[in-house]
Design a protein around this motif. Structure first.
Motif, mmCIF file in Angstrom:
data_model
loop_
_atom_site.group_PDB
_atom_site.id
_atom_site.type_symbol
_atom_site.label_atom_id
_atom_site.label_comp_id
_atom_site.label_asym_id
_atom_site.label_seq_id
_atom_site.Cartn_x
_atom_site.Cartn_y
_atom_site.Cartn_z
ATOM 1 N N TYR A 157 -2.864 10.007 5.141
ATOM 2 C CA TYR A 157 -1.740 10.551 4.383
ATOM 3 C C TYR A 157 -0.601 9.525 4.304
ATOM 4 O O TYR A 157 0.000 9.307 3.237
ATOM 5 C CB TYR A 157 -1.250 11.839 5.044
ATOM 6 C CG TYR A 157 -0.045 12.435 4.376
ATOM 7 C CD1 TYR A 157 -0.165 13.085 3.143
ATOM 8 C CD2 TYR A 157 1.221 12.330 4.967
ATOM 9 C CE1 TYR A 157 0.951 13.615 2.520
ATOM 10 C CE2 TYR A 157 2.325 12.864 4.339
ATOM 11 C CZ TYR A 157 2.200 13.521 3.110
ATOM 12 O OH TYR A 157 3.323 14.056 2.491
ATOM 13 N N ILE A 158 -0.280 8.890 5.453
ATOM 14 C CA ILE A 158 0.773 7.868 5.469
ATOM 15 C C ILE A 158 0.427 6.723 4.530
ATOM 16 O O ILE A 158 1.283 6.173 3.804
ATOM 17 C CB ILE A 158 1.001 7.351 6.904
ATOM 18 C CG1 ILE A 158 1.603 8.470 7.777
ATOM 19 C CG2 ILE A 158 1.907 6.134 6.937
ATOM 20 C CD1 ILE A 158 1.690 8.115 9.243
ATOM 21 N N SER A 159 -0.858 6.336 4.548
ATOM 22 C CA SER A 159 -1.304 5.240 3.670
ATOM 23 C C SER A 159 -1.091 5.606 2.208
ATOM 24 O O SER A 159 -0.653 4.768 1.400
ATOM 25 C CB SER A 159 -2.778 4.939 3.942
ATOM 26 O OG SER A 159 -3.225 3.890 3.123
ATOM 27 N N ASP A 160 -1.394 6.869 1.901
ATOM 28 C CA ASP A 160 -1.180 7.328 0.510
ATOM 29 C C ASP A 160 0.316 7.276 0.154
ATOM 30 O O ASP A 160 0.712 6.864 -0.955
ATOM 31 C CB ASP A 160 -1.719 8.754 0.355
ATOM 32 C CG ASP A 160 -3.238 8.807 0.449
ATOM 33 O OD1 ASP A 160 -3.887 7.751 0.253
ATOM 34 O OD2 ASP A 160 -3.790 9.908 0.747
ATOM 35 N N VAL A 161 1.176 7.695 1.098
ATOM 36 C CA VAL A 161 2.633 7.695 0.852
ATOM 37 C C VAL A 161 3.127 6.265 0.640
ATOM 38 O O VAL A 161 3.944 5.978 -0.251
ATOM 39 C CB VAL A 161 3.353 8.364 2.030
ATOM 40 C CG1 VAL A 161 4.875 8.165 1.909
ATOM 41 C CG2 VAL A 161 3.018 9.858 2.087
ATOM 42 N N ILE A 162 2.627 5.325 1.461
ATOM 43 C CA ILE A 162 3.029 3.911 1.325
ATOM 44 C C ILE A 162 2.614 3.370 -0.036
ATOM 45 O O ILE A 162 3.352 2.620 -0.674
ATOM 46 C CB ILE A 162 2.420 3.083 2.473
ATOM 47 C CG1 ILE A 162 3.092 3.448 3.806
ATOM 48 C CG2 ILE A 162 2.583 1.584 2.206
ATOM 49 C CD1 ILE A 162 2.431 2.837 5.015
ATOM 50 N N ASN A 163 1.409 3.754 -0.457
ATOM 51 C CA ASN A 163 0.956 3.306 -1.793
ATOM 52 C C ASN A 163 1.877 3.832 -2.880
ATOM 53 O O ASN A 163 2.206 3.123 -3.864
ATOM 54 C CB ASN A 163 -0.478 3.759 -2.051
ATOM 55 C CG ASN A 163 -1.490 2.976 -1.214
ATOM 56 O OD1 ASN A 163 -1.222 1.803 -0.889
ATOM 57 N ND2 ASN A 163 -2.610 3.596 -0.907
ATOM 58 N N ASN A 166 5.066 1.932 -2.751
ATOM 59 C CA ASN A 166 4.830 0.593 -3.276
ATOM 60 C C ASN A 166 4.793 0.626 -4.804
ATOM 61 O O ASN A 166 5.359 -0.266 -5.482
ATOM 62 C CB ASN A 166 3.527 0.055 -2.706
ATOM 63 C CG ASN A 166 3.354 -1.444 -2.955
ATOM 64 O OD1 ASN A 166 4.350 -2.205 -2.947
ATOM 65 N ND2 ASN A 166 2.129 -1.875 -3.217
ATOM 66 N N ASN A 167 4.145 1.646 -5.363
ATOM 67 C CA ASN A 167 4.099 1.792 -6.825
ATOM 68 C C ASN A 167 5.505 1.987 -7.390
ATOM 69 O O ASN A 167 5.897 1.394 -8.427
ATOM 70 C CB ASN A 167 3.200 2.967 -7.221
ATOM 71 C CG ASN A 167 1.738 2.664 -6.954
ATOM 72 O OD1 ASN A 167 1.342 1.497 -6.969
ATOM 73 N ND2 ASN A 167 0.958 3.704 -6.714
ATOM 74 N N ILE A 168 6.277 2.863 -6.728
ATOM 75 C CA ILE A 168 7.665 3.125 -7.192
ATOM 76 C C ILE A 168 8.491 1.846 -7.110
ATOM 77 O O ILE A 168 9.295 1.525 -8.006
ATOM 78 C CB ILE A 168 8.290 4.234 -6.338
ATOM 79 C CG1 ILE A 168 7.586 5.585 -6.614
ATOM 80 C CG2 ILE A 168 9.810 4.357 -6.605
ATOM 81 C CD1 ILE A 168 7.982 6.682 -5.670
ATOM 82 N N SER A 169 8.270 1.096 -6.043
ATOM 83 C CA SER A 169 9.029 -0.153 -5.855
ATOM 84 C C SER A 169 8.688 -1.141 -6.953
ATOM 85 O O SER A 169 9.573 -1.848 -7.475
ATOM 86 C CB SER A 169 8.682 -0.725 -4.475
ATOM 87 O OG SER A 169 9.361 -1.914 -4.241
ATOM 88 N N MET A 170 7.428 -1.217 -7.357
ATOM 89 C CA MET A 170 7.011 -2.128 -8.419
ATOM 90 C C MET A 170 7.636 -1.692 -9.740
ATOM 91 O O MET A 170 8.113 -2.535 -10.524
ATOM 92 C CB MET A 170 5.479 -2.150 -8.525
ATOM 93 C CG MET A 170 4.796 -2.856 -7.358
ATOM 94 S SD MET A 170 3.003 -2.794 -7.487
ATOM 95 C CE MET A 170 2.769 -3.773 -8.961
ATOM 96 N N GLN A 171 7.615 -0.383 -9.964
ATOM 97 C CA GLN A 171 8.228 0.121 -11.216
ATOM 98 C C GLN A 171 9.728 -0.147 -11.208
ATOM 99 O O GLN A 171 10.321 -0.513 -12.240
ATOM 100 C CB GLN A 171 7.940 1.632 -11.340
ATOM 101 C CG GLN A 171 6.485 1.931 -11.632
ATOM 102 C CD GLN A 171 6.217 3.442 -11.657
ATOM 103 O OE1 GLN A 171 7.164 4.236 -11.530
ATOM 104 N NE2 GLN A 171 4.944 3.802 -11.872
ATOM 105 N N THR A 172 10.350 0.058 -10.037
ATOM 106 C CA THR A 172 11.799 -0.208 -9.926
ATOM 107 C C THR A 172 12.092 -1.675 -10.195
ATOM 108 O O THR A 172 13.078 -2.028 -10.870
ATOM 109 C CB THR A 172 12.287 0.174 -8.513
ATOM 110 O OG1 THR A 172 11.994 1.560 -8.266
ATOM 111 C CG2 THR A 172 13.775 -0.067 -8.360
ATOM 112 N N ASN A 213 4.102 -4.524 4.949
ATOM 113 C CA ASN A 213 3.963 -4.581 6.415
ATOM 114 C C ASN A 213 3.492 -3.248 6.979
ATOM 115 O O ASN A 213 2.650 -3.199 7.887
ATOM 116 C CB ASN A 213 5.304 -4.983 7.033
ATOM 117 C CG ASN A 213 5.667 -6.431 6.702
ATOM 118 O OD1 ASN A 213 4.788 -7.262 6.462
ATOM 119 N ND2 ASN A 213 6.973 -6.744 6.660
ATOM 120 N N MET A 214 4.063 -2.187 6.438
ATOM 121 C CA MET A 214 3.657 -0.862 6.925
ATOM 122 C C MET A 214 2.183 -0.583 6.614
ATOM 123 O O MET A 214 1.464 0.016 7.415
ATOM 124 C CB MET A 214 4.545 0.217 6.261
ATOM 125 C CG MET A 214 5.977 0.237 6.787
ATOM 126 S SD MET A 214 6.960 1.534 6.000
ATOM 127 C CE MET A 214 6.113 2.974 6.593
#
Length: 453
Positions: A157-163, A166-172, A213-214
């Motif tokens: 679940y944490i891995s999914d949240v990080i992904n 990460n997607n939001i960060s790329m879009q940002t 890193n996470m």
């Protein structure tokens, strides 16, 4: 002169104990009658003495045989007692009592078995504790495995949240880039907005670095967790196998404990019974030794009791022989019919003796049998007198050696029976039966000669 001659003839008739006309000589008639009655009484006494000495000889033989049997039984009992209980100077004989030693050994084994049972019981208690701990460990390991599975789920679940971050960060970052481009086009009016866009791009980059890193950290945790799950699974399986083996050992140990318990109970029972047997055998030993002493005393008393019988037999035999000598006198001479009766009795006694010999051979058992040729039914009569007929005297005198030889067959057969040589006994009996025909023929020839005389 004629009267004297007649009287002399009557005196001679009296001296020869012959019938005559004693009417004219009453004194001679009375003397003749007294002598005749005395002769008759002498014949009766001789017959009674012959029968008495034969009965005494038979009694002596039976008593000697029974005495020997008692002595033999006493010796066998004494030997068996010594074999079972050993030689002892007292009646108890416990020092050499092998059965008592066996009882003591059983008691010791019973004690050892009790110790073994107690040790097995303690081991069973330890196994029970280990089995319970093993069950608890399996339970804890199973719970741990479940927790590790949940941890993997959380990590996923944490891995999914990080992904997602990460997607939001790329879009940002893309939006900030677009904003910077638009700010540059706007010139002075877009300079402030360009600074904000640059800061957002910087923040997005930092966010991507952080999520990267996470993500690596989570992957490391996932790998470690997966290994832990596998290890936990193997541990649970190993603990399960170990628990099954512990249960098997526990069951086997419990079965062994039950068997040892039964063995222990049995040995206790055997020890108790053996102790009772020991006491019974001690009592039996006393009884056997007492019985042996009693039988020895009985045999000694019987031997003492036989001694007067032997003396009576000798006295009667001597009396019969003396009467046989007296029978040579005309006053006591046996009638032919009386002598013939004794010969017929001798034949009957001979046949009876031979039949008794056959009975022993057939039964393969030794019974009392007169082996002394001078003490059998014919022997007492034979050695007490001789026939007065010259024609049969040679046959009569030859009977002695033949009669002795015949009795030796009996001794040989008894020895063979004692040694278990039954075939030899049968062969010797056949020889005795054949030889008996010659003896019977001699006696019948003597009987014919007496009847003719």
């Amino acid at each position: 002169m004629a009267i004297k001659s007649s009287k002399s003839a009557l005196v001679k008739a009296v001296s020869e104990l012959k019938e005559a006309d004693y009417a004219k000589e009453p004194e001679l008639r009375d003397i003749y009658q007294r002598l005749k009655n005395g002769r008759k009484q002498f014949g009766e006494l001789f017959d009674k003495n012959i029968k008495a000495v034969m009965q005494i000889s038979s009694l002596d033989l039976t008593m000697q045989y029974q005495t020997d049997k008692i002595v033999e039984i006493s010796q066998n009992v004494a030997h068996a007692t010594e074999t079972i209980f050993g030689t002892s100077t007292n009646l108890s004989g416990r020092a050499n009592n092998q059965h008592e030693e066996l009882t003591n050994t059983i008691v010791d084994v019973s004690s050892d078995t009790t110790d073994v049972f107690e040790k097995i019981q303690r081991g069973q208690n330890e196994l029970t504790t280990i089995r319970d701990l093993s069950g608890q460990t399996i339970g804890v390991s199973t719970e741990l495995q479940k927790d590790m599975d949940k941890l993997l789920q959380i990590l996923e679940y944490i891995s999914d949240v990080i992904n997602e971050i990460n997607n939001i960060s790329m879009q940002t970052n893309l939006l900030a880039l677009n904003a910077s481009i638009e700010a540059a086009r706007a010139g002075k009016a877009g300079e402030g907005f360009a600074v904000v866009a640059a800061e957002i791009r910087t923040l997005a980059g930092e966010t991507q670095k952080l999520t990267s890193n996470m993500e690596q950290f989570v992957e490391t945790i996932k790998e470690a967790s997966e290994k832990s799950v596998k290890s936990a699974s193997k541990t649970v399986n190993s603990l399960g196998e170990m628990s099954e083996k512990i249960n098997c050992v526990w069951d086997l140990n419990m079965e062994s404990q039950q068997h040892v318990s039964k063995i222990n109970d049995s040995i206790h029972s055997i020890a108790s019974v053996s102790e009772k047997i020991t006491n019974s055998m001690t009592e039996m030993e006393k009884q056997l030794r007492t019985s042996t002493d009693f039988m020895n005393q009985v045999s000694f008393d019987l031997k003492k009791a036989v001694e007067p019988v032997v003396d009576i037999e000798k006295t009667l035999d001597s009396s019969v022989k003396q009467m046989g000598v007296m029978s040579e006198d005309a006053f006591f001479h046996l009638e032919n019919s009386e002598f013939a009766k004794y010969v017929r009795n001798a034949i009957t006694a001979h046949q009876t003796w031979l039949q008794n010999l056959k009975n022993m051979v057939d039964a393969r058992t030794v019974t009392p049998l007169q082996l002394d040729s001078s003490k059998c039914g014919f022997g007492h009569f034979y050695y007490s007198m001789k026939p007065s007929f010259p024609q049969i005297l040679p046959i009569w005198e030859a009977l002695e050696m033949k009669h002795r030889k015949f009795h030796r067959y009996g001794a040989t057969i008894i020895e063979a029976l004692k040694n278990g040589s039954f075939f030899e006994a049968e062969q010797v009996y056949s020889e005795a039966a054949e030889y008996s025909k010659e003896l019977i023929a001699d006696l019948e020839q003597i009987l014919q000669g007496v009847q003719r005389g």
